[in-house]
Design a protein around this motif. Structure first.
Motif, PDB file in Angstrom:
ATOM      1  N   GLN A  46       0.613   9.720  -3.466  1.00 53.87           N
ATOM      2  CA  GLN A  46       0.299   8.325  -3.153  1.00 53.87           C
ATOM      3  C   GLN A  46       1.297   7.754  -2.156  1.00 53.87           C
ATOM      4  OE1 GLN A  46      -0.509   5.845  -6.556  1.00 53.87           O
ATOM      5  NE2 GLN A  46      -0.118   3.976  -5.423  1.00 53.87           N
ATOM      6  N   LYS A  47       2.570   8.106  -2.285  1.00 51.22           N
ATOM      7  CA  LYS A  47       3.568   7.679  -1.314  1.00 51.22           C
ATOM      8  C   LYS A  47       3.272   8.279   0.064  1.00 51.22           C
ATOM      9  CE  LYS A  47       7.454   6.730  -4.381  1.00 51.22           C
ATOM     10  NZ  LYS A  47       7.692   5.346  -3.882  1.00 51.22           N
TER      11      LYS A  47
ATOM     12  N   ASP B 145       2.078  10.660  -7.871  1.00 48.48           N
ATOM     13  CA  ASP B 145       2.857   9.546  -7.328  1.00 48.48           C
ATOM     14  C   ASP B 145       3.415   9.897  -5.952  1.00 48.48           C
ATOM     15  OD1 ASP B 145       2.441   8.001  -9.622  1.00 48.48           O
ATOM     16  OD2 ASP B 145       4.162   8.895 -10.635  1.00 48.48           O
TER      17      ASP B 145
ATOM     18  N   LEU C 198       9.581  12.194  -9.520  1.00 48.90           N
ATOM     19  CA  LEU C 198       8.254  11.646  -9.269  1.00 48.90           C
ATOM     20  C   LEU C 198       7.188  12.671  -9.636  1.00 48.90           C
ATOM     21  CD1 LEU C 198       8.633   9.873  -5.804  1.00 48.90           C
ATOM     22  CD2 LEU C 198       8.329   8.780  -8.020  1.00 48.90           C
TER      23      LEU C 198
END
Length: 413
Positions: free
Chosen positions: A9-10, A6, A2
């Protein structure tokens, strides 16, 4: 692996209690992660930093014939204290692989989000802003994410590039997640596309309180006794400018943590207008191996495609015994029926700093298609660096079977 943005964002989803897996768009997320993983090309380096709990930056540079790169910035109104650097993050959180779904939870009450001060509401909705510019192409992408309510979220993404029609495109998504079911309403400026998606989970409804009695009916409704979840969904869309539309429907069965057998995920998606259907099956064979297969078939052209893949995790020697002892201790102390709600909370925050003992040293991914195209990817960590080493191999090209070879290195502080 990742990308850092990303991953952040998780972390935002986890911090704001949003379940990204409870969506029709992610119905086949497990199969995509195991079979459609990208392999690096050439050399790529990423340098990222979470300079404060609310602000992150990332710089990347790649060399594949020509040198290019990107610059990214991210802002979150909610402090992301659950985001870790590349030396501390667990590989299972940094690597996209088999999705271990948890039992759906009851959404927060809207009144719990209210903050009053002096008789005036002062609470604000969580917001995430993200921007990235690619150089030297000068392509710009942006993301606006805002939590409107405990069950609603607005997501707007945009891409600006002179090579695209009209110079770019904007996609807006209004997402609703009630646990038991979820919906998405979308609009894209590309051909003025409008659409709707929906997903329904059969079985236990987290919005309904469990009865206090100990009858057989209560046992059947008890989430601790539910070994799997069956979900069904569909999507419809229509392009106003090109006057064409489409639809699809899909089904998914996945095991939950209470399952005593091997974790597995089975999906089936059908597009009746195009005559295409896709079936996938993924199973965890122990703690360190995942196997997956996917079959595509079109009833109009009779074309088919079969992809097989696996994911093998390498763990530190001697940690299996320790992990088993920790699991037994947790089962004896915290997994009692009276404390089940409290034990769910650590399970849904895998990015927690406390108790994060990472015994995984690397993961090997492999896939092969019916055309003898092979993808190999090794992801791991060396000291404070995360790396991905991979290659695409075409066995039909015996003179030059290696189509691409590359390595990607990440450092996050």
């Amino acid at each position: 692996m990742l990308g850092f943005m990303d991953y952040v964002q998780k972390c935002f989803y986890r911090a704001s209690k949003w379940d990204e897996d409870n969506s029709y768009a992610n119905l086949n997320a497990t199969a995509r992660a195991l079979l459609d993983f990208p392999t690096p090309k050439g050399l790529k380096m990423n340098l990222s930093s979470l300079s404060s709990p609310n602000f992150a930056t990332s710089y990347s540079m790649a060399s594949l014939g020509v040198v290019d790169g990107s610059v990214s910035y991210l802002y979150s109104s909610r402090p992301l204290d659950n985001a870790l650097n590349s030396g501390d993050v667990q590989l299972k959180d940094a690597v996209s692989g088999y999705r271990d779904l948890r039992e759906i939870m009851k959404p927060d009450d809207p009144r719990d989000w209210e903050i009053w001060k002096g008789g005036v509401r002062v609470d604000r909705r969580d917001t995430l802003l993200y921007g990235r510019m690619y150089l030297p192409a000068s392509t710009l992408e942006a993301l606006y994410l805002r939590r409107l309510a405990p069950t609603r979220q607005l997501k707007i993404s945009a891409v600006s590039n002179s090579r695209l029609p009209n110079g770019g495109t904007i996609l807006a998504l209004l997402q609703q997640d009630n646990g038991k079911w979820s919906t998405e309403y979308l609009y894209s400026t590309d051909v003025a596309l409008i659409g709707m998606r929906g997903l329904y989970n059969f079985g236990f409804d987290p919005r309904k309180a469990l009865p206090r009695s100990t009858t057989a009916t209560t046992t059947a409704l008890d989430p601790r006794k539910i070994a799997g979840r069956f979900s069904a969904g569909a999507e419809v869309y229509y392009g106003i400018l090109n006057k064409s539309g489409g639809m699809s429907t899909g089904f998914r069965y996945t095991t939950l943590p209470s399952n005593v057998g091997s974790p597995l995920t089975v999906t089936l998606t059908v597009n009746p207008l195009m005559g295409h259907f896709q079936a996938s099956y993924a199973v965890k064979a122990g703690e360190g191996a995942v196997f997956c297969s996917r079959y595509d078939f079109n009833i109009y052209s009779y074309e088919s495609d079969l992809v097989l893949g696996c994911e093998l995790w390498r763990r530190k020697q001697g940690d299996d015994t320790a992990a088993a002892a920790d699991a037994s201790a947790a089962a004896a102390s915290g997994m009692s029926a009276g404390n089940i709600d409290q034990t769910w909370q650590p399970e849904t925050t895998s990015f927690s700093r406390e108790g994060a003992r990472d015994d995984v040293t690397g993961v090997l991914k492999a896939r092969i298609t019916q055309n003898y195209n092979i993808g190999l990817l090794w992801e791991g960590r060396y000291k404070q660096l995360l790396f991905s080493l991979g290659s695409n191999i075409d066995l039909k090209r015996r003179e030059q079977p290696f189509r691409t070879v590359g390595i990607e290195i990440q450092y996050n502080s």
